[in-house]
Scaffold this motif. Structure first.
Motif, PDB file in Angstrom:
ATOM      1  N   MET A  61      -6.931   4.436  -7.306  1.00 40.11           N
ATOM      2  CA  MET A  61      -6.693   2.998  -7.201  1.00 40.11           C
ATOM      3  C   MET A  61      -6.134   2.476  -8.523  1.00 40.11           C
ATOM      4  O   MET A  61      -6.694   2.753  -9.579  1.00 40.11           O
ATOM      5  CB  MET A  61      -8.007   2.285  -6.869  1.00 40.11           C
ATOM      6  CG  MET A  61      -7.888   0.803  -6.637  1.00 40.11           C
ATOM      7  SD  MET A  61      -7.018   0.354  -5.117  1.00 40.11           S
ATOM      8  CE  MET A  61      -8.211   0.846  -3.875  1.00 40.11           C
ATOM      9  N   CYS A 103     -11.817   3.636   4.104  1.00 43.36           N
ATOM     10  CA  CYS A 103     -10.863   4.464   3.349  1.00 43.36           C
ATOM     11  C   CYS A 103     -10.496   3.821   2.009  1.00 43.36           C
ATOM     12  O   CYS A 103      -9.848   4.449   1.178  1.00 43.36           O
ATOM     13  CB  CYS A 103      -9.584   4.674   4.153  1.00 43.36           C
ATOM     14  SG  CYS A 103      -9.816   5.566   5.695  1.00 43.36           S
ATOM     15  N   ILE A 104     -10.910   2.567   1.819  1.00 43.97           N
ATOM     16  CA  ILE A 104     -10.585   1.826   0.604  1.00 43.97           C
ATOM     17  C   ILE A 104     -11.843   1.760  -0.262  1.00 43.97           C
ATOM     18  O   ILE A 104     -12.830   1.160   0.124  1.00 43.97           O
ATOM     19  CB  ILE A 104     -10.116   0.389   0.932  1.00 43.97           C
ATOM     20  CG1 ILE A 104      -9.029   0.367   2.011  1.00 43.97           C
ATOM     21  CG2 ILE A 104      -9.701  -0.347  -0.334  1.00 43.97           C
ATOM     22  CD1 ILE A 104      -7.733   1.014   1.632  1.00 43.97           C
ATOM     23  N   THR A 107       1.034   3.919  -3.089  1.00 41.04           N
ATOM     24  CA  THR A 107       0.309   5.170  -2.853  1.00 41.04           C
ATOM     25  C   THR A 107       1.232   6.300  -2.405  1.00 41.04           C
ATOM     26  O   THR A 107       0.798   7.439  -2.325  1.00 41.04           O
ATOM     27  CB  THR A 107      -0.780   4.999  -1.760  1.00 41.04           C
ATOM     28  OG1 THR A 107      -0.139   4.698  -0.518  1.00 41.04           O
ATOM     29  CG2 THR A 107      -1.785   3.930  -2.136  1.00 41.04           C
ATOM     30  N   GLN A 154      -5.613  -2.667  -6.373  1.00 42.48           N
ATOM     31  CA  GLN A 154      -6.963  -3.201  -6.169  1.00 42.48           C
ATOM     32  C   GLN A 154      -6.910  -4.717  -5.989  1.00 42.48           C
ATOM     33  O   GLN A 154      -7.580  -5.272  -5.113  1.00 42.48           O
ATOM     34  CB  GLN A 154      -7.862  -2.826  -7.334  1.00 42.48           C
ATOM     35  CG  GLN A 154      -9.324  -3.104  -7.082  1.00 42.48           C
ATOM     36  CD  GLN A 154     -10.200  -2.426  -8.119  1.00 42.48           C
ATOM     37  OE1 GLN A 154      -9.827  -2.317  -9.287  1.00 42.48           O
ATOM     38  NE2 GLN A 154     -11.360  -1.962  -7.685  1.00 42.48           N
ATOM     39  N   LEU A 175      -5.216   3.024   8.309  1.00 40.23           N
ATOM     40  CA  LEU A 175      -6.355   2.987   7.384  1.00 40.23           C
ATOM     41  C   LEU A 175      -7.458   2.074   7.912  1.00 40.23           C
ATOM     42  O   LEU A 175      -7.181   1.012   8.465  1.00 40.23           O
ATOM     43  CB  LEU A 175      -5.914   2.469   6.016  1.00 40.23           C
ATOM     44  CG  LEU A 175      -5.083   3.397   5.147  1.00 40.23           C
ATOM     45  CD1 LEU A 175      -4.564   2.657   3.922  1.00 40.23           C
ATOM     46  CD2 LEU A 175      -5.884   4.621   4.738  1.00 40.23           C
ATOM     47  N   VAL A 235       0.847  -1.203   0.000  1.00 38.47           N
ATOM     48  CA  VAL A 235       0.000   0.000   0.000  1.00 38.47           C
ATOM     49  C   VAL A 235       0.879   1.248   0.000  1.00 38.47           C
ATOM     50  O   VAL A 235       0.664   2.180  -0.783  1.00 38.47           O
ATOM     51  CB  VAL A 235      -0.981  -0.002   1.197  1.00 38.47           C
ATOM     52  CG1 VAL A 235      -1.614   1.373   1.397  1.00 38.47           C
ATOM     53  CG2 VAL A 235      -2.055  -1.057   1.000  1.00 38.47           C
ATOM     54  N   LEU A 253      -5.420  -5.487  -2.484  1.00 35.18           N
ATOM     55  CA  LEU A 253      -6.367  -5.194  -1.400  1.00 35.18           C
ATOM     56  C   LEU A 253      -7.572  -6.135  -1.410  1.00 35.18           C
ATOM     57  O   LEU A 253      -8.084  -6.482  -0.341  1.00 35.18           O
ATOM     58  CB  LEU A 253      -6.802  -3.733  -1.456  1.00 35.18           C
ATOM     59  CG  LEU A 253      -5.717  -2.743  -1.021  1.00 35.18           C
ATOM     60  CD1 LEU A 253      -6.129  -1.317  -1.352  1.00 35.18           C
ATOM     61  CD2 LEU A 253      -5.405  -2.895   0.462  1.00 35.18           C
ATOM     62  N   VAL A 305      -7.721   5.159  -2.672  1.00 37.42           N
ATOM     63  CA  VAL A 305      -7.371   5.006  -1.257  1.00 37.42           C
ATOM     64  C   VAL A 305      -7.435   6.420  -0.702  1.00 37.42           C
ATOM     65  O   VAL A 305      -6.739   7.322  -1.181  1.00 37.42           O
ATOM     66  CB  VAL A 305      -5.963   4.410  -1.070  1.00 37.42           C
ATOM     67  CG1 VAL A 305      -5.570   4.420   0.401  1.00 37.42           C
ATOM     68  CG2 VAL A 305      -5.886   3.002  -1.637  1.00 37.42           C
TER      69      VAL A 305
END
Length: 191
Positions: free
Chosen positions: A77, A53-54, A39, A82, A49, A35, A85, A59
């Motif tokens: 994202m 938040c996703i 990001t 994706q 997080l 992540v 996650l 994000v």
């Protein structure tokens, strides 16, 4: 752990990041590292997080999680993030015996209702860096590597600043490392 000039975290190549993340001991450590890698968020932001938040498109780093709590940030994202996650969401549900609720931490700590601690992640990161033979690595290596890589790919500094949350271009530029290849390419372009 920061050993290079000016006490900055090492900027890692894609291969080095892959090896480092693979050496992390637990899945939640690996996903948190991914992540942050994808990001350019800080470990302190990523570990706090919650599932709300996703989203499928971004994000979201809410203002209370950001450094100095100045402003929220929304990082688009990517397909790879994706995928990572979504797999973690399924594993999280299997580990907890239920689907995650919006307020649940994405990266749970040892204690109920707490997020993963910075110390737990740093201990795991130090061990992994030692295992794969990388020096100068710190939790900020993910952020510096992401921003430096994007800059070298030609992404405008204004776009990087918007995603990273830096207050000025001057602050952002301290994060960016210019590779020898980029210097040689620039020198070759001189008139």
């Amino acid at each position: 752990m920061k050993t290079n000039r000016f006490g900055q975290a090492a900027v890692l190549s894609t291969d080095q990041l892959d090896r480092l993340i693979a050496a992390l001991p637990a899945q939640h450590h690996r996903v948190l590292a991914e992540v942050c890698r994808r990001t350019a968020c800080r470990i302190s932001e990523g570990r706090q997080l919650t599932w709300n938040c996703i989203t499928t498109s971004a994000v979201v780093l809410p203002r209370p999680l950001t450094k100095a709590k100045l402003a929220s940030r929304e990082i688009p994202m990517t397909p790879k993030l994706q995928e990572i996650l979504a797999a973690w969401r399924s594993e999280w549900a299997a580990l907890n015996g239920r689907d995650p609720q919006p307020g649940d931490f994405v990266f749970q700590g040892r204690f109920k209702g707490a997020c993963l601690s910075s110390r737990a992640f740093m201990d795991a990161l130090e061990s992994a860096a030692s295992e794969v033979g990388l020096e100068g690595v710190s939790s900020h290596s993910f952020r510096r590597s992401a921003l430096s890589s994007a800059s070298e790919a030609g992404i405008p500094l204004a776009a990087l600043r918007a995603l990273s949350g830096h207050q000025s271009l001057q602050a952002l530029q301290r994060y960016l490392e210019v590779s020898q290849t980029a210097k040689e390419k620039a020198a070759a372009a001189f008139a």
